[in-house]
Write a protein that holds these residues in place. Structure first.
Motif, PDB file in Angstrom:
ATOM      1  N   ASP A 176      -8.904 -29.059 128.249  1.00  0.00           N
ATOM      2  CA  ASP A 176     -10.270 -29.562 128.354  1.00  0.00           C
ATOM      3  C   ASP A 176     -10.847 -29.841 126.972  1.00  0.00           C
ATOM      4  O   ASP A 176     -11.029 -28.935 126.175  1.00  0.00           O
ATOM      5  N   GLY A 177     -11.109 -31.156 126.682  1.00  0.00           N
ATOM      6  CA  GLY A 177     -11.714 -31.523 125.423  1.00  0.00           C
ATOM      7  C   GLY A 177     -13.095 -32.140 125.563  1.00  0.00           C
ATOM      8  O   GLY A 177     -13.733 -32.474 124.570  1.00  0.00           O
ATOM      9  N   LYS A 194     -13.007 -23.563 131.829  1.00  0.00           N
ATOM     10  CA  LYS A 194     -12.711 -23.821 130.419  1.00  0.00           C
ATOM     11  C   LYS A 194     -12.989 -22.533 129.662  1.00  0.00           C
ATOM     12  O   LYS A 194     -14.135 -22.112 129.550  1.00  0.00           O
ATOM     13  N   ARG A 197     -13.331 -21.044 123.223  1.00  0.00           N
ATOM     14  CA  ARG A 197     -12.410 -21.498 122.175  1.00  0.00           C
ATOM     15  C   ARG A 197     -11.705 -20.297 121.546  1.00  0.00           C
ATOM     16  O   ARG A 197     -12.349 -19.316 121.141  1.00  0.00           O
ATOM     17  N   SER A 206      -5.866 -30.524 117.636  1.00  0.00           N
ATOM     18  CA  SER A 206      -7.298 -30.269 117.751  1.00  0.00           C
ATOM     19  C   SER A 206      -7.739 -29.127 116.837  1.00  0.00           C
ATOM     20  O   SER A 206      -8.824 -29.160 116.251  1.00  0.00           O
ATOM     21  N   LEU A 213     -12.281 -29.238 119.832  1.00  0.00           N
ATOM     22  CA  LEU A 213     -12.848 -29.436 121.165  1.00  0.00           C
ATOM     23  C   LEU A 213     -11.978 -28.888 122.284  1.00  0.00           C
ATOM     24  O   LEU A 213     -12.483 -28.521 123.344  1.00  0.00           O
ATOM     25  N   VAL A 214     -10.651 -28.855 122.100  1.00  0.00           N
ATOM     26  CA  VAL A 214      -9.727 -28.720 123.223  1.00  0.00           C
ATOM     27  C   VAL A 214      -9.316 -27.269 123.462  1.00  0.00           C
ATOM     28  O   VAL A 214      -8.934 -26.558 122.522  1.00  0.00           O
ATOM     29  N   ASN A 416     -17.614 -27.946 124.998  1.00  0.00           N
ATOM     30  CA  ASN A 416     -16.447 -28.173 124.145  1.00  0.00           C
ATOM     31  C   ASN A 416     -16.814 -28.114 122.678  1.00  0.00           C
ATOM     32  O   ASN A 416     -16.132 -27.463 121.879  1.00  0.00           O
ATOM     33  N   SER A 417     -17.904 -28.782 122.286  1.00  0.00           N
ATOM     34  CA  SER A 417     -18.289 -28.752 120.878  1.00  0.00           C
ATOM     35  C   SER A 417     -18.789 -27.372 120.455  1.00  0.00           C
ATOM     36  O   SER A 417     -18.626 -26.967 119.304  1.00  0.00           O
TER      37      SER A 417
END
Length: 469
Positions: A176-177, A194, A197, A206, A213-214, A416-417
Motif C-alpha cells: 500500500d503506497g 495498512k 510504517r 520506497s 509511502l509503501v 501513507n505519507s
C-alpha cells in the motif's frame, strides 16, 4: 455482469487462513491437499478474473509435499503480489516495459511472509508500477471483481483481492503506497489493514525515498487472519520504536473517541450509497457505546497537490530510471499511457517537489495532532462506490482519468505519507450489491485499537459473503 466464486465442498470449505492452518495441524487434511484445492479453485475462476501474473504451481506442489512449513499459517495456500521479489519468478511490476527475468532471491518482506508458513502458489496482478486504483491494462485483459465482473477490483493489490474474495485462497500479500491494500479490500469486500510504517519489512526502493509511502501487508476475509498475520510477524521480528501489537483475539472493552470525516478533501459530496454506509456505521458505533463526533478534515486541501506531486515523481522515476529500478532489459517504449502521462505531469511541475515534501511532513504533524483528542478517525474508504471497468482506463484521456482517480481515492493517501495505520472493513453494500468499505485510522503503532474495533464491528455486523449474494 457475472458473479463468480470458488467456494465449495473441497478441503478448504469456507475456512479462513487460521482455520485452514488449524485443520492441517490437526491432520484433517495435508498442506498438499490444501494446495491442490486452491489450485483447482484458481483454475475455476481465473479465466474470468485474470488475476494471476505468474503461476508457480509445480514448485508450490513440491513445497507442499515436503511440508516444511512453520508459522501461524503453516501450509496455507497464498499469493505474492508481483511487485515483490520472489526467487524464481519475474517481478514484472504489472508493466510490459519490465524484462521477464526471474528474481535471483527473495526480498526481505517475502522472507517474513513465508515465515508465517504460507505456501505461495502464484504471483498476483497489479496495474503498471502500482500507480492506479484499478487493475486495468492496455496490453491485456483487466483483472475483474468477482462480485460483478463488469466492475473494477480496485488496485494496486487487485489480483490478490480478487482471488481472496472469490475464495481461491484465504489470504494473500498486498502492499500500500496510497491505498493499495485498502482500496481493493473495499472494492472486493475484504479486510485490508495498512500497518504502521516499519511494522513490516520495508520495500527497498520506497525506503530510500524522501517520504517512504509503501507498506507491506495482506488482504483477508476475516479480522482474525489479519490479526494473526501481524502477531506472527512480530514473533519473527520485534520492531524497535513501535509499541508491540501482540495477538489481538477479539473486541476491546475500551470505548473510543471517534472522529467522523464525512467530506472528502476534494470537496465533492459522497454518493448516496457511500453516504448511507457512513451514516449507518456512525449509528452502529454509537450504539456500541463509542463517542462519535463529526469533525473537519485534519489536513488542508493543499495536500492534494503535495501528494500528487510526489506520486507523479514515482512515475517519472520509472520513465527515466527504469533500468536502474527494475534491472536490465527495461523497454521504455512499452510504458503504458497513464504512467507516461503521470511522468509528464511531474516534469511540468518538478520545481514544486521540495515544497511538496515539506508540505507532506507538515500534514503528518497536523494529522497526528488529531489523535490527541481522538483514538480513531473514521471515514469511507473510497469517496464513491466501485466503478465499472473502463472508468479509470489507463489508455483514456490522462487529465480526465487523473481527475477521476483523485476524486475516488480522496481518503486513503494521508496514512501513507504519515505512516499511520489504517484499515478498511467491509461493513456495507451498495444498492447494486457491491461491497463498500469503511475506513478507520489510528496513531503510529496503534494497530491494536484498529483490530479490536474491527473485531467488534465484524461481530455486530457480519460481513457480506460472496457465496451468499
Amino acid at each position: 455482469m457475472k458473479h463468480i466464486h470458488a467456494f465449495g465442498d473441497d478441503v478448504l470449505g469456507e475456512h479462513d487462513a487460521v482455520g485452514v492452518a488449524r485443520a492441517i495441524a490437526a491432520g484433517e487434511f495435508s498442506a498438499a491437499d490444501a494446495a491442490d484445492a486452491a489450485l483447482a479453485r484458481i483454475d475455476a475462476v481465473n479465466p474470468q478474473l485474470a488475476a494471476i501474473a505468474y503461476d508457480d504451481r509445480e514448485r508450490a506442489r513440491v513445497r507442499a509435499q515436503a511440508n516444511g512449513f512453520a508459522g501461524v499459517f503453516a501450509g496455507v495456500p497464498s499469493l505474492i503480489k508481483n511487485n515483490t521479489d520472489f526467487a524464481g519468478l519475474p517481478t514484472k511490476q504489472g508493466s510490459a516495459a519490465v524484462a521477464e527475468r526471474p528474481a535471483a532471491a527473495h526480498e526481505k518482506f517475502t522472507e517474513e511472509f513465508l515465515g508465517t508458513g504460507v505456501n505461495v502458489l502464484a504471483a498476483s496482478t497489479l496495474p503498471p508500477f502500482g500507480l492506479s486504483a484499478t487493475t486495468e491494462f492496455v496490453d491485456r485483459e483487466p483483472t475483474r471483481n468477482p462480485w460483478d465482473t463488469d466492475f473494477s477490483c480496485g488496485a494496486s493489490s487487485g489480483g490478490s483481492a480478487a482471488l481472496v474474495a472469490a475464495g481461491a485462497v484465504p489470504i494473500a500479500h498486498a502492499n500500500d503506497g496510497g491505498g493499495s491494500i485498502r482500496i481493493p479490500a473495499a472494492a472486493c469486500g475484504l479486510v485490508g489493514l495498512k500497518p504502521t510504517r516499519g511494522r513490516t519489512a520495508p520495500v527497498p526502493a520506497s525506503a530510500k525515498s524522501p517520504v517512504d509511502l509503501v507498506v507491506n501487508g495482506v488482504v483477508t476475509r476475516s479480522v482474525r487472519d489479519t490479526a494473526y498475520f501481524l502477531a506472527d510477524l512480530e514473533r519473527q521480528r520485534p520492531v524497535k520504536g513501535l509499541d508491540p501489537v501482540g495477538l489481538v483475539e477479539g473486541p476491546g472493552t475500551r470505548r473510543l473517541r471517534i472522529a467522523l470525516i464525512v467530506d472528502p478533501i476534494t470537496g465533492q459530496p459522497l454518493d448516496p450509497d457511500t453516504a448511507r454506509a457512513l451514516t449507518d456505521t456512525a449509528e452502529l458505533l454509537t450504539e456500541l457505546g463509542h463517542q462519535v463526533e463529526q469533525v473537519p478534515l485534519p489536513v488542508d486541501p493543499s495536500y492534494i497537490r503535495q501528494f500528487t506531486d510526489y506520486w507523479a515523481l514515482l512515475a517519472f522515476s520509472f520513465d527515466h530510471q527504469g533500468s536502474t529500478l527494475t534491472g536490465r532489459g527495461f523497454d521504455r517504449a512499452a510504458l503504458d499511457p497513464f504512467t507516461r502521462g503521470l511522468s509528464r505531469r511531474f516534469a511540468r511541475g518538478f520545481y514544486r517537489l521540495p515544497s511538496s515534501i515539506i508540505g507532506l511532513k507538515r500534514a503528518t504533524a497536523k494529522l497526528r495532532r488529531a489523535f490527541a483528542d481522538y483514538d480513531v478517525i473514521a471515514s469511507p474508504t473510497l469517496a464513491h462506490t466501485t466503478p465499472e471497468i473502463g472508468y479509470l482506463d489507463p489508455a483514456g484521456d490522462f487529465d480526465e482519468i487523473f481527475d477521476r482517480l483523485i476524486r475516488y481515492v480522496a481518503f486513503t493517501p494521508a496514512n501513507n505519507s504519515s505512516g499511520t495505520p489504517a484499515v478498511s472493513v467491509p461493513l456495507a453494500t451498495s444498492s447494486t450489491g457491491m461491497p463498500i468499505g469503511l475506513h478507520f485510522s489510528a496513531d503510529l503503532g496503534d494497530e491494536r485499537t484498529l483490530l479490536e474495533l474491527a473485531y467488534e464491528l465484524e461481530a455486530a455486523r457480519p460481513f457480506a459473503r460472496i457465496q451468499d449474494a
